[in-house]
Scaffold this motif. Sequence first.
Motif, PDB file in Angstrom:
ATOM      1  N   SER B 197      43.796 -12.406  72.143  1.00 49.13           N
ATOM      2  CA  SER B 197      45.102 -11.832  71.853  1.00 49.13           C
ATOM      3  C   SER B 197      45.111 -11.179  70.477  1.00 49.13           C
ATOM      4  CB  SER B 197      46.161 -12.937  71.918  1.00 49.13           C
ATOM      5  OG  SER B 197      47.214 -12.634  71.035  1.00 49.13           O
ATOM      6  N   SER B 198      45.287  -9.861  70.464  1.00 44.26           N
ATOM      7  CA  SER B 198      45.252  -9.164  69.179  1.00 44.26           C
ATOM      8  C   SER B 198      46.517  -9.457  68.370  1.00 44.26           C
ATOM      9  CB  SER B 198      45.084  -7.660  69.394  1.00 44.26           C
ATOM     10  OG  SER B 198      46.136  -7.182  70.196  1.00 44.26           O
ATOM     11  N   GLU B 199      47.625  -9.766  69.051  1.00 46.57           N
ATOM     12  CA  GLU B 199      48.850 -10.100  68.314  1.00 46.57           C
ATOM     13  C   GLU B 199      48.640 -11.340  67.458  1.00 46.57           C
ATOM     14  OE1 GLU B 199      52.332 -10.239  70.969  1.00 46.57           O
ATOM     15  OE2 GLU B 199      51.167  -8.796  72.168  1.00 46.57           O
ATOM     16  N   ILE B 208      40.552  -7.780  60.566  1.00 47.33           N
ATOM     17  CA  ILE B 208      40.137  -7.946  61.954  1.00 47.33           C
ATOM     18  C   ILE B 208      39.067  -6.920  62.350  1.00 47.33           C
ATOM     19  CG2 ILE B 208      42.422  -8.831  62.612  1.00 47.33           C
ATOM     20  CD1 ILE B 208      42.720  -6.331  64.339  1.00 47.33           C
ATOM     21  N   TYR B 209      38.294  -7.303  63.328  1.00 46.20           N
ATOM     22  CA  TYR B 209      37.333  -6.412  63.964  1.00 46.20           C
ATOM     23  C   TYR B 209      37.704  -6.341  65.437  1.00 46.20           C
ATOM     24  CZ  TYR B 209      34.217  -6.925  59.918  1.00 46.20           C
ATOM     25  OH  TYR B 209      33.669  -6.918  58.666  1.00 46.20           O
ATOM     26  N   VAL B 210      37.702  -5.158  66.000  1.00 48.20           N
ATOM     27  CA  VAL B 210      37.927  -5.048  67.444  1.00 48.20           C
ATOM     28  C   VAL B 210      36.580  -4.774  68.106  1.00 48.20           C
ATOM     29  CG1 VAL B 210      39.122  -3.838  69.303  1.00 48.20           C
ATOM     30  CG2 VAL B 210      40.250  -4.168  67.080  1.00 48.20           C
ATOM     31  N   GLY B 220      39.410  -3.397  59.983  1.00 51.03           N
ATOM     32  CA  GLY B 220      40.297  -3.062  58.876  1.00 51.03           C
ATOM     33  C   GLY B 220      41.158  -4.236  58.481  1.00 51.03           C
ATOM     34  N   ASN B 221      41.975  -4.010  57.449  1.00 50.73           N
ATOM     35  CA  ASN B 221      42.894  -5.050  57.003  1.00 50.73           C
ATOM     36  C   ASN B 221      43.979  -5.249  58.041  1.00 50.73           C
ATOM     37  OD1 ASN B 221      41.680  -5.600  54.560  1.00 50.73           O
ATOM     38  ND2 ASN B 221      42.666  -3.814  53.601  1.00 50.73           N
ATOM     39  N   ALA B 222      44.313  -6.505  58.293  1.00 49.03           N
ATOM     40  CA  ALA B 222      45.343  -6.797  59.283  1.00 49.03           C
ATOM     41  C   ALA B 222      46.656  -6.135  58.889  1.00 49.03           C
ATOM     42  CB  ALA B 222      45.512  -8.309  59.415  1.00 49.03           C
ATOM     43  N   GLY B 228      49.885  -2.295  65.485  1.00 52.78           N
ATOM     44  CA  GLY B 228      49.182  -2.629  66.724  1.00 52.78           C
ATOM     45  C   GLY B 228      48.699  -1.452  67.548  1.00 52.78           C
ATOM     46  N   GLU B 229      49.149  -0.240  67.214  1.00 57.37           N
ATOM     47  CA  GLU B 229      48.786   0.918  68.052  1.00 57.37           C
ATOM     48  C   GLU B 229      47.286   1.199  68.071  1.00 57.37           C
ATOM     49  OE1 GLU B 229      49.793   2.837  70.503  1.00 57.37           O
ATOM     50  OE2 GLU B 229      51.464   1.412  70.343  1.00 57.37           O
ATOM     51  N   LYS B 230      46.728   1.292  66.862  1.00 54.09           N
ATOM     52  CA  LYS B 230      45.296   1.589  66.749  1.00 54.09           C
ATOM     53  C   LYS B 230      44.459   0.501  67.413  1.00 54.09           C
ATOM     54  CE  LYS B 230      44.367   4.310  62.613  1.00 54.09           C
ATOM     55  NZ  LYS B 230      44.196   4.173  61.162  1.00 54.09           N
ATOM     56  N   VAL B 231      44.898  -0.728  67.189  1.00 58.85           N
ATOM     57  CA  VAL B 231      44.165  -1.861  67.750  1.00 58.85           C
ATOM     58  C   VAL B 231      44.188  -1.775  69.270  1.00 58.85           C
ATOM     59  CG1 VAL B 231      44.123  -4.374  67.959  1.00 58.85           C
ATOM     60  CG2 VAL B 231      44.679  -3.324  65.775  1.00 58.85           C
ATOM     61  N   LYS B 232      45.360  -1.449  69.800  1.00 56.74           N
ATOM     62  CA  LYS B 232      45.505  -1.349  71.254  1.00 56.74           C
ATOM     63  C   LYS B 232      44.530  -0.325  71.818  1.00 56.74           C
ATOM     64  CE  LYS B 232      49.890  -1.275  72.682  1.00 56.74           C
ATOM     65  NZ  LYS B 232      51.183  -0.674  73.143  1.00 56.74           N
ATOM     66  N   GLN B 233      44.462   0.818  71.129  1.00 57.51           N
ATOM     67  CA  GLN B 233      43.550   1.871  71.602  1.00 57.51           C
ATOM     68  C   GLN B 233      42.096   1.403  71.573  1.00 57.51           C
ATOM     69  OE1 GLN B 233      44.185   5.497  69.444  1.00 57.51           O
ATOM     70  NE2 GLN B 233      46.350   5.534  70.010  1.00 57.51           N
ATOM     71  N   ALA B 234      41.730   0.786  70.455  1.00 56.70           N
ATOM     72  CA  ALA B 234      40.335   0.339  70.325  1.00 56.70           C
ATOM     73  C   ALA B 234      40.018  -0.748  71.347  1.00 56.70           C
ATOM     74  CB  ALA B 234      40.098  -0.191  68.909  1.00 56.70           C
ATOM     75  N   TYR B 235      40.998  -1.604  71.580  1.00 58.46           N
ATOM     76  CA  TYR B 235      40.838  -2.751  72.461  1.00 58.46           C
ATOM     77  C   TYR B 235      40.611  -2.302  73.899  1.00 58.46           C
ATOM     78  CZ  TYR B 235      42.057  -7.557  74.006  1.00 58.46           C
ATOM     79  OH  TYR B 235      42.054  -8.823  74.515  1.00 58.46           O
ATOM     80  N   PHE B 236      41.442  -1.328  74.340  1.00 57.07           N
ATOM     81  CA  PHE B 236      41.353  -0.920  75.741  1.00 57.07           C
ATOM     82  C   PHE B 236      40.534   0.336  75.953  1.00 57.07           C
ATOM     83  CE2 PHE B 236      45.196  -3.560  75.931  1.00 57.07           C
ATOM     84  CZ  PHE B 236      44.751  -4.453  76.893  1.00 57.07           C
TER      85      PHE B 236
END
Lengths: 305, 250
Positions: B197-199, B208-210, B220-222, B228-236
């Motif tokens: 869970s990235s949240e 965090i690292y994705v 990058g720094n949390a 959460g947008e960038k993380v979502k993109q990297a995650y999926f």
Amino acid sequence: MGYFIQVIIDALSLGSLYALAALGIGLLFGVLRLINFAHGDFITLGAYALIVPAYGPNAIRFVADFHPVLLVICTILIVVAIALISEFLVFRPLRYASAATLMVGSFALSYVIQNLIIMIYSGRPKSLDLWSVLTEIKFDVSGVDIALLPLLIIAVTLILMALLVLFLKRTPWGVQMRAAAEDFKMARMLGVRANFVISLAFVLSGALAAVVSLLFEVQTGILTFRMGTPLMVFAFIATVIGGMGSLVGSVVGGMAVGVVSSILQAGLPPEVRGYRDVFVFGLVILVLLLRPQGIVLSRAARERV
Amino acid sequence: MTTLLKVDNITVHYSRLAAVRNVSVDVSEGEIVCIVGPNGAGKSTTLLTISGILSPTEGTVTFGTKNITGANPENVARMGISQVPEGRHVFTALNVEENLRIGTRMRRDRGEIEKDFNMVLEMFPVLAERKRQSAGKLSGGEQQMLVIGRALLTRPKLMTIDEPSLGLAPKIVDRVYEVLTDLRNRMGLTLLIVEQSSERALKAADRIYVLRSGQIQLSGNAKDLRDGEKVKQAYFGFTEGVKHVGEVAF
Ligand SMILES: Nc1ncnc2c1ncn2[C@@H]1O[C@H](COP(=O)(O)OP(=O)(O)O)[C@@H](O)[C@H]1O
Ligand SMILES: [Mg+2]
């Protein structure tokens, strides 16, 4: 009544030998997933340690003439040393191999040990009288003679099992062994040294084999280069029907196999008595059909499901 | 801040298959770093390589000043990395106290062990009540507390935890994270946490690292990634509006 007691005592004494041998196999299976078919040869070597390594037809007494306490200690040390050398030379290089490869390794080791015995001591059986007074002392129970030896075998087995339980439950090394037997990687991630617990298992297994050697040698009075093999076979069967990986299962299985063999020996009509093992193995197959995981379900087996 | 752990460009194979490719992760002293990523991304593989269960085919792992690439798990543990692996791995054959104490055997500072032991029991009173019970009898949340306590008792410099929230109710997960942040804040423990869970990760971590498909997609720094947008993109692995077939919605 007396005859009945005699059958029961013989059954328990045979079961005890199988249980001790099965514990030696079970300990190694627990930490290493190794089914050590050379365990019978460890037992054989314990008996051969009693005599001078020489090719001649007669046994020249060596350790056999030591004071009993020293004799027991020497035999245990010799078999433990052989077990540790086997670990180092054969099983350590195979540490990360499959269980099947480890087992084949143990077959090879067994073959090498038997042939070394033939080379050094010759393949001829040698008679060796050890503490035969133990078989001569008898008690009269309801008109039937009960020998001291089977009672001693049962007593020694009970004491060793109690010591083993104390060791495993009460000492830090015992706790490490139990942890490693359940989850080796996790134990290592908590600093438990793999080499140490595995060596410890070989030490315990070797010590148990040495005791079986002595008890068996006192009982039979003869040395042969394959004397440990039938013990190993029955002990292996005991661990299988008891539940691979469970020490309680090894003991239960060993007792069961010994008791069933003895009772069949006493109860079968004379014409079929020679085929006793057919009945024993038939029962083993039946047990495995009814309870493929063995009588006592081990944690290791549960985890694999 | 000095770097405590440096995972440098590692590639890890399961027989033929590369589960992790050219992954680099740094953790500084006193930091909480999270690796997030979907199932099968290679998160567990990365942690198991750090703790010496797996060996990388390429790259190095450095802890402090020591190169620990390919070292034995027991030696890695002895150097001060304690791992709480995925699925917790309590020893069910052992009681709670034996579980807690097993990692203290390798410690040199014998005198400190009892103090730490009492501290862990204070931190997790349930464990104190059930010291003599088989660890297998504990609930999932209690087992998670047990394995965190067990790892703490090795007095690690770095603790790595693989999916501490797995299979736990949200309230208990909150409590686990409370404990973890508290350990860092009070004792300066350095933490490397793996999460799906990235949240959760964005809330708890400093950085965090994705990870996805065995590669680092973003780090990058949390604080900077908090929306959460960038993380979502990297995650999926998709940009907004263009969902690939077969991919799960957030
Ligand atoms: N023991 C194994 N043998 C073969 N492949 C494995 C093994 N463990 C994991 N893998 C594969 O490696 C990849 C990464 O797995 P893992 O590190 O467990 O991912 P994560 O922890 O991020 O869910 C997955 O594709 C998985 O199928
Ligand atoms: Mg995982």
